[in-house]
Design a protein around this motif. Structure first.
Motif, PDB file in Angstrom:
ATOM      1  N   VAL A   1       0.850  -1.187   0.000  1.00  0.00           N
ATOM      2  CA  VAL A   1       0.000   0.000   0.000  1.00  0.00           C
ATOM      3  C   VAL A   1       0.889   1.241   0.000  1.00  0.00           C
ATOM      4  N   ASP A   2       1.031   1.867  -1.183  1.00  0.00           N
ATOM      5  CA  ASP A   2       1.866   3.064  -1.332  1.00  0.00           C
ATOM      6  C   ASP A   2       3.200   2.863  -0.621  1.00  0.00           C
ATOM      7  N   ALA A   3       3.813   1.726  -0.884  1.00  0.00           N
ATOM      8  CA  ALA A   3       4.921   1.250  -0.066  1.00  0.00           C
ATOM      9  C   ALA A   3       6.258   1.261  -0.795  1.00  0.00           C
ATOM     10  N   ASN A   4       7.307   1.325   0.008  1.00  0.00           N
ATOM     11  CA  ASN A   4       8.622   0.945  -0.468  1.00  0.00           C
ATOM     12  C   ASN A   4       8.680  -0.572  -0.563  1.00  0.00           C
ATOM     13  N   VAL A   5       9.547  -1.076  -1.420  1.00  0.00           N
ATOM     14  CA  VAL A   5       9.752  -2.514  -1.511  1.00  0.00           C
ATOM     15  C   VAL A   5      11.217  -2.809  -1.223  1.00  0.00           C
TER      16      VAL A   5
END
Length: 239
Positions: free
Chosen positions: A97-101
């Motif tokens: 969710v609107d995240a860094n990976v």
């Protein structure tokens, strides 16, 4: 039964998922919001990034969860992405969710101008200080939602941001939904853009800010419901 494990981003705890969790439980799912070490009610517990990875793995194994949809928001995409490959066949899907990976060998702070964050961590005894009202502006949040975010956020353990991720295979191999919140920038980060080329990755856009569990909980819960496979995900692939 599908089991959702919900992990919020920097400064937040399980409380951030209250409304989303209620929606998902009402739809018949098992739901397990997780507070990571050093945050919210676990404030004071020493934590690095691998601590947070293990927090997630331990929760899944402790509860003996199967058919897991693992949801990582913002910073928590980094430990969630690593945990996803470690829980093996317990995993059904990852949702960022609107995240860094995570990128193997790279830190959360890699790839963007992070000097102010590093300076803030050093100044605040190893912690990234919580948000200000200015940080929340323009993110589709009501005054009450902003007040709650500012009241309940806690300093974030700095070591979780500066330790490198450890991956043994590409995230492109994992069944994944990536949710991009457009008020926080229309384009995903470069590592995400690369992964969206995988046939196993899907992209969904939300017209809201960086904290959709607060600003649009019902809409986010519906997208998570779709990602669990009961209905086809409405996919808008990035081009």
């Amino acid at each position: 039964m599908t089991e959702f494990v919900l992990v919020a981003g920097a400064w937040l705890g399980a409380w951030a998922w209250d409304e989303v969790a209620g929606e998902l439980r009402g739809a018949g799912y098992g739901v397990h919001p997780l507070t990571l070490s050093g945050l919210a009610e676990k404030r004071g517990v020493p934590a690095g990034q691998q601590t947070h990875v293990q927090d997630i793995v331990d929760e899944v194994e402790r509860l003996d969860l199967r058919d897991v949809v693992l949801v990582g928001h913002s910073y928590s995409g980094v430990p969630a992405g690593q945990a996803a490959e470690r829980i093996g066949d317990r995993l059904a899907r990852v949702v960022f969710v609107d995240a860094n990976v995570p990128v193997d060998g790279e830190t959360f702070l890699s790839g963007w101008p992070s000097d102010p964050v590093r300076a803030a961590i050093e100044k605040h005894d190893g912690f990234w200080p919580p948000l200000t009202a200015d940080d929340c502006a323009g993110q589709d949040l009501t005054d009450d939602q902003i007040a709650r975010l500012l009241r309940d956020a806690t300093p974030h353990p700095g070591a979780t941001l500066t330790e490198p991720a450890v991956l043994t295979r590409s995230l492109a191999e994992l069944p994944t939904t990536y949710i991009k919140c457009l008020l926080d920038g229309e384009e995903p980060l470069d590592p995400v853009r690369e992964l969206l080329g995988s046939e196993r990755w899907e992209l969904v856009r939300m017209d809201t800010g960086h904290w959709p569990m607060l600003s649009r909980p019902r809409e986010l819960a519906e997208i998570l419901h779709q990602s669990a496979g009961r209905e086809g995900v409405r996919v808008h692939r990035w081009t």
